[in-house]
Design an enzyme around this catalytic site. Structure first.
Site, PDB file in Angstrom:
ATOM      1  N   ASP A 102       0.631  -1.141  -0.521  1.00 45.51           N
ATOM      2  CA  ASP A 102       0.146  -0.165   0.162  1.00 45.51           C
ATOM      3  C   ASP A 102       1.287   0.958  -0.101  1.00 45.51           C
ATOM      4  OD1 ASP A 102      -2.109   1.600   0.257  1.00 45.51           O
ATOM      5  OD2 ASP A 102      -2.463   1.157   2.569  1.00 45.51           O
ATOM      6  N   PHE A 151      -9.756  -1.159  -0.772  1.00 46.89           N
ATOM      7  CA  PHE A 151      -9.887  -1.798   0.638  1.00 46.89           C
ATOM      8  C   PHE A 151      -9.840  -2.933  -0.006  1.00 46.89           C
ATOM      9  CE2 PHE A 151      -8.725  -3.583   4.481  1.00 46.89           C
ATOM     10  CZ  PHE A 151      -8.336  -2.874   4.580  1.00 46.89           C
ATOM     11  N   ARG A 164     -10.112 -13.252   5.545  1.00 49.22           N
ATOM     12  CA  ARG A 164      -8.897 -14.022   4.781  1.00 49.22           C
ATOM     13  C   ARG A 164      -9.618 -14.731   4.501  1.00 49.22           C
ATOM     14  NH1 ARG A 164      -4.898 -11.307   7.525  1.00 49.22           N
ATOM     15  NH2 ARG A 164      -5.386 -10.571   9.581  1.00 49.22           N
TER      16      ARG A 164
HETATM   17  P1  IMP Z   1       2.177  -0.509   3.818  1.00 56.48           P
HETATM   18  O1  IMP Z   1       3.277   0.012   4.745  1.00 56.48           O
HETATM   19  O2  IMP Z   1       0.717   0.641   4.099  1.00 56.48           O
HETATM   20  O3  IMP Z   1       2.592  -0.629   2.214  1.00 56.48           O
HETATM   21  O4  IMP Z   1       1.010  -1.848   4.486  1.00 56.48           O
HETATM   22  C1  IMP Z   1       1.202  -3.018   3.616  1.00 56.48           C
HETATM   23  C2  IMP Z   1       0.056  -3.631   4.902  1.00 56.48           C
HETATM   24  O5  IMP Z   1      -1.317  -2.923   5.010  1.00 56.48           O
HETATM   25  C3  IMP Z   1       0.057  -4.701   4.428  1.00 56.48           C
HETATM   26  O6  IMP Z   1       0.655  -6.122   4.412  1.00 56.48           O
HETATM   27  C4  IMP Z   1      -1.373  -5.217   4.843  1.00 56.48           C
HETATM   28  O7  IMP Z   1      -1.479  -5.660   5.904  1.00 56.48           O
HETATM   29  C5  IMP Z   1      -2.099  -3.797   4.988  1.00 56.48           C
HETATM   30  N1  IMP Z   1      -3.120  -2.755   3.624  1.00 56.48           N
HETATM   31  C6  IMP Z   1      -2.533  -2.066   3.234  1.00 56.48           C
HETATM   32  N2  IMP Z   1      -4.070  -1.899   2.027  1.00 56.48           N
HETATM   33  C7  IMP Z   1      -5.080  -3.047   2.682  1.00 56.48           C
HETATM   34  C8  IMP Z   1      -5.950  -3.529   1.736  1.00 56.48           C
HETATM   35  O8  IMP Z   1      -6.679  -2.832   1.006  1.00 56.48           O
HETATM   36  N3  IMP Z   1      -6.676  -4.868   2.515  1.00 56.48           N
HETATM   37  C9  IMP Z   1      -6.094  -5.576   3.044  1.00 56.48           C
HETATM   38  N4  IMP Z   1      -4.724  -4.498   4.159  1.00 56.48           N
HETATM   39  C10 IMP Z   1      -4.248  -3.940   3.757  1.00 56.48           C
END
Ligand code: IMP
Ligand code: MG
Length: 179
Positions: A102, A151, A164
């Protein structure tokens, strides 16, 4: 379809085919390397389980648990290690396996840490890539699919620990997570 879901993005059959392609690519690239795959819990567990069975090489498996999101749907940029690796990354070719990238904060943090710990190489395999939401510059080496800035749930990904176990990937309705 569950009432909370807006649309199905990838079906079980599509995912199976895509994961197989990634496995072939990784097998080719890591032929003469010392492959150490690190799954980031909990979201990556299904992707990891399917992906390693499509890799035709000896591979060391480990998991790490970090928090970035807690139970809400916004990223803070802070990463805390809840469960560290059992094995050392020193001298190994580490392939970090994620469910979704993300902002990229989580992976940037882990990559730096593994390099500091002496990994020979650190690459990323992510099932999904929400590239519009990226805050840091990260090179994704293996990617299942790009996804929109919604999401996303299913195939290991949760919303507050739900969904999940969906065998497909879907976008949640906005009213479910914007409350
Ligand atoms: P980042 O550090 O913002 O890249 O966060 C990544 C983590 O956030 C992922 O490993 C997911 O666990 C969670 N995450 C981010 N976006 C989503 C989503 O759309 N659905 C579910 N989990 C998400
Ligand atoms: Mg995760």
């Amino acid at each position: 379809m569950n009432k909370a879901l807006k649309e199905i993005l990838f079906t079980e059959e599509q995912i199976k085919d895509r994961v197989k392609e990634l496995g072939i690519e990784i097998t080719h690239d890591y032929m003469d390397r010392d492959l150490f795959m690190v799954g980031i819990l909990k979201g990556s567990f299904i992707f990891m389980a399917d992906l390693i069975r499509e890799i035709n090489l000896p591979v060391l498996i480990d998991f790490m648990s970090v928090t970035s999101y807690g139970r809400s749907a916004t990223s803070s940029g802070e990463v805390k290690i809840l469960k560290d690796l059992d094995f050392s990354v020193e001298g190994r070719d580490v392939l970090i396996v994620e469910d979704i990238i993300d902002t990229g904060y989580t992976l940037e943090y882990i990559q730096k840490m593994f390099i500091t710990r002496g990994a020979r190489s650190v690459r990323f395999a992510t099932f999904l890539d929400k590239n519009e939401a990226r805050k840091v510059d990260i090179k994704v080496d293996y990617r299942g699919y790009f996804v929109p800035n919604d999401f996303i749930v299913g195939y290991g990904l949760d919303y507050s620990e739900e969904y999940r176990n969906l065998p497909y990937v879907a976008a949640l309705k906005e009213e479910v997570y914007s409350k």
